[in-house]
Design a protein around this motif. Structure first.
Motif, PDB file in Angstrom:
ATOM      1  N   ARG A   1      16.566 135.043 -41.061  1.00  0.00           N
ATOM      2  CA  ARG A   1      15.238 135.611 -40.824  1.00  0.00           C
ATOM      3  C   ARG A   1      15.290 137.131 -40.692  1.00  0.00           C
ATOM      4  NH1 ARG A   1      14.343 130.522 -38.190  1.00  0.00           N
ATOM      5  NH2 ARG A   1      15.409 131.210 -36.281  1.00  0.00           N
TER       6      ARG A   1
ATOM      7  N   GLU B   1      20.372 127.108 -42.665  1.00  0.00           N
ATOM      8  CA  GLU B   1      19.473 126.627 -41.621  1.00  0.00           C
ATOM      9  C   GLU B   1      20.241 126.101 -40.417  1.00  0.00           C
ATOM     10  OE1 GLU B   1      15.978 125.983 -39.704  1.00  0.00           O
ATOM     11  OE2 GLU B   1      16.258 127.000 -41.631  1.00  0.00           O
TER      12      GLU B   1
ATOM     13  N   ALA C   1      20.366 130.532 -39.148  1.00  0.00           N
ATOM     14  CA  ALA C   1      18.906 130.601 -39.293  1.00  0.00           C
ATOM     15  C   ALA C   1      18.358 131.929 -38.790  1.00  0.00           C
ATOM     16  CB  ALA C   1      18.251 129.429 -38.558  1.00  0.00           C
TER      17      ALA C   1
ATOM     18  N   MET D   1      21.132 126.266 -48.611  1.00  0.00           N
ATOM     19  CA  MET D   1      19.974 126.397 -47.728  1.00  0.00           C
ATOM     20  C   MET D   1      20.167 125.591 -46.446  1.00  0.00           C
ATOM     21  SD  MET D   1      18.105 128.525 -49.321  1.00  0.00           S
ATOM     22  CE  MET D   1      16.693 128.449 -48.226  1.00  0.00           C
TER      23      MET D   1
END
Length: 293
Positions: free
Chosen positions: A113, A105, A109, A101
């Motif tokens: 999304r 990120e 990122a 994760m």
């Protein structure tokens, strides 16, 4: 205050749990020795093969033209997560998922999304953890650690290589636990595809080696690249396997110690409860005798 029967039942329950955790610790220790021997034997070979691949790929037209060496604009990413199929090994699996994760990120990122970061999971826990976090698990390989072998890992490596070669993904990263010792596992994030060129080649790092190819450069490089990638993933799985047994051994050792501490407290509560019950009975007997007198 709990009754004597309730405390006694808890003591029996904790004692049974302690026996289980102690047995699991012994099993993990036995498996750890074999897993540790396997990874110690594999590391030098995998490291040298990786160095050769990076040197040959960076200094060879054949290596640069390989479908596994093509650098493209990153529009879709595949993460290979190596976890375990079972729990009871402390934060072993959680740390890999957290690292994945954090890696997403920090680097992908925007793609995440858009749903353009997917997962290939080796191990049940990684697949479950990433699915709960909303990521698509493209493929999940479970049961590999039951009878760990190169053949079992080879299938996962070939699947990732095929998906990269046909343009389904533009980048493949590998996240796993590297074994350091029984109590310590180090999270590693490595670029799996495209093949990373040797940054030190011809720049004052390792010497620029001129290889002699027999029968010819194209055939050797085309055989070396797929084999090296499969070995790279196999090494990561061996590292994770040894780390899992080390983590489980440590977790079960702590669980056994915690059970021992809990048993001490429960026995103290049991003795106090028993003493209070005896005192109460004596007072009732004395009170009854005085009443009769």
């Amino acid at each position: 205050m709990a009754s004597l029967k309730e405390v006694r039942n808890r003591i029996v329950s904790v004692s049974s749990t302690q026996q289980i955790t102690r047995a699991m610790k012994m099993v993990a220790a036995a498996k750890l020795r074999r897993a540790q021997d396997n990874i110690i034997q594999m590391r030098p070979y995998a490291q040298k093969l990786g160095e050769m691949l990076a040197t040959v790929s960076s200094g060879s037209e054949t290596g640069s033209d390989s479908p596994f060496g093509q650098t493209r604009s990153v529009e879709k990413v595949l993460l290979i997560l190596v976890t375990s199929d079972r729990g009871l090994c402390g934060a072993f699996n959680t740390n890999v998922i957290k690292a994945a994760m954090a890696h997403i990120e920090a680097n992908y990122a925007d793609l995440a999304r858009q749903g353009k970061v997917e997962v290939l999971a080796i191990g049940k826990k990684g697949a479950e953890g990433m699915t709960r976090r909303g990521f698509k698990v493209n493929a999940a390989y479970q049961g590999i650690f039951t009878q760990l072998s190169f053949v079992a890992v080879k299938e996962a490596a070939e699947a990732a290589m095929a998906m990269f070669a046909n343009g389904q993904y533009d980048r493949v990263d590998l996240i796993f636990n590297e074994f350091k010792n029984v109590a310590t596992q180090i999270i590693r994030t490595e670029q799996f595809l495209p093949i990373a060129s040797d940054p030190a080649n011809g720049q004052g790092g390792r010497p620029n080696i001129n290889y002699t190819f027999e029968p010819d450069e194209e055939q050797i490089v085309n055989e070396l690249i797929p084999k090296s990638l499969k070995i790279q993933l196999y090494r990561a799985v061996l590292e994770s396997n040894a780390s899992e047994h080390g983590a489980r051994m440590t977790a079960m050792d702590k669980a056994t110690d915690n059970a021992q501490e809990l048993l001490k407290d429960l026995r103290l509560v049991y003795n106090r409860t028993r003493q209070a019950a005896i005192t109460k009975e004596i007072l009732e007997i004395v009170g009854g005798a005085e009443a009769l007198a």
